[in-house]
Design a protein around this motif. Structure first.
Motif, short mmCIF file in Angstrom:
data_model
loop_
_atom_site.label_atom_id
_atom_site.label_comp_id
_atom_site.label_asym_id
_atom_site.label_seq_id
_atom_site.Cartn_x
_atom_site.Cartn_y
_atom_site.Cartn_z
N LEU A 270 40.98 30.52 1.43
CA LEU A 270 41.78 31.41 2.26
C LEU A 270 42.22 30.73 3.54
O LEU A 270 43.40 30.77 3.92
CB LEU A 270 40.97 32.68 2.58
N VAL A 271 41.30 30.06 4.21
CA VAL A 271 41.63 29.34 5.45
C VAL A 271 42.62 28.21 5.17
O VAL A 271 43.58 28.00 5.91
CB VAL A 271 40.34 28.81 6.13
N THR B 96 47.81 25.98 5.97
CA THR B 96 48.93 25.29 5.34
C THR B 96 50.23 26.06 5.53
O THR B 96 51.26 25.49 5.89
CB THR B 96 48.66 25.09 3.84
N GLY B 97 50.20 27.36 5.32
CA GLY B 97 51.39 28.19 5.49
C GLY B 97 51.90 28.18 6.93
O GLY B 97 53.11 28.08 7.17
N VAL B 98 51.00 28.27 7.88
CA VAL B 98 51.40 28.28 9.30
C VAL B 98 52.02 26.93 9.68
O VAL B 98 53.05 26.90 10.37
CB VAL B 98 50.18 28.61 10.20
N ILE B 99 51.43 25.85 9.24
CA ILE B 99 51.98 24.52 9.57
C ILE B 99 53.37 24.35 8.96
O ILE B 99 54.30 23.89 9.63
CB ILE B 99 51.03 23.40 9.09
N LEU C 282 61.00 24.73 8.11
CA LEU C 282 61.60 24.40 6.82
C LEU C 282 62.23 25.64 6.19
O LEU C 282 61.81 26.76 6.47
CB LEU C 282 60.52 23.85 5.87
N PRO C 283 63.22 25.44 5.33
CA PRO C 283 63.76 26.58 4.57
C PRO C 283 62.68 27.17 3.67
O PRO C 283 61.73 26.49 3.28
CB PRO C 283 64.88 25.97 3.72
N VAL D 208 57.72 27.13 0.02
CA VAL D 208 57.05 27.55 -1.21
C VAL D 208 56.68 26.34 -2.06
O VAL D 208 55.56 26.23 -2.56
CB VAL D 208 57.94 28.54 -2.02
N ILE D 209 57.61 25.41 -2.21
CA ILE D 209 57.34 24.22 -3.03
C ILE D 209 56.20 23.40 -2.43
O ILE D 209 55.27 23.00 -3.13
CB ILE D 209 58.62 23.36 -3.16
N TYR D 210 56.27 23.14 -1.13
CA TYR D 210 55.21 22.35 -0.48
C TYR D 210 53.88 23.08 -0.51
O TYR D 210 52.83 22.47 -0.71
CB TYR D 210 55.59 22.02 0.96
#
Length: 61
Positions: free
Chosen positions: A9-10, A15-18, A24-25, A30-32
């Protein structure tokens, strides 16, 4: 919640916040995100799964 659940979860949130902070678009985020979670999350899941299996096996003996 297991330690594994909290760790994943962390990892996902960080990862999402960074990726979002990089501006990024959405499709690249989503891909990364999926790529990072598979390359980092899957080995962690395998390690914790094996550790849990070993622990359960030892307790049954």
């Amino acid at each position: 919640m297991d330690c594994f659940d909290i760790l994943i979860l962390v990892l996902g949130i960080v990862t999402g916040v960074i990726l979002f902070a990089l501006g990024l678009p959405f499709y690249k985020i989503v891909i990364y995100f999926v790529t990072i979670m598979f390359s980092v999350g899957m080995p962690i899941a395998i390690i914790f799964g094996i550790a849990k299996w070993i622990k359960n096996y030892d307790e049954e003996k």
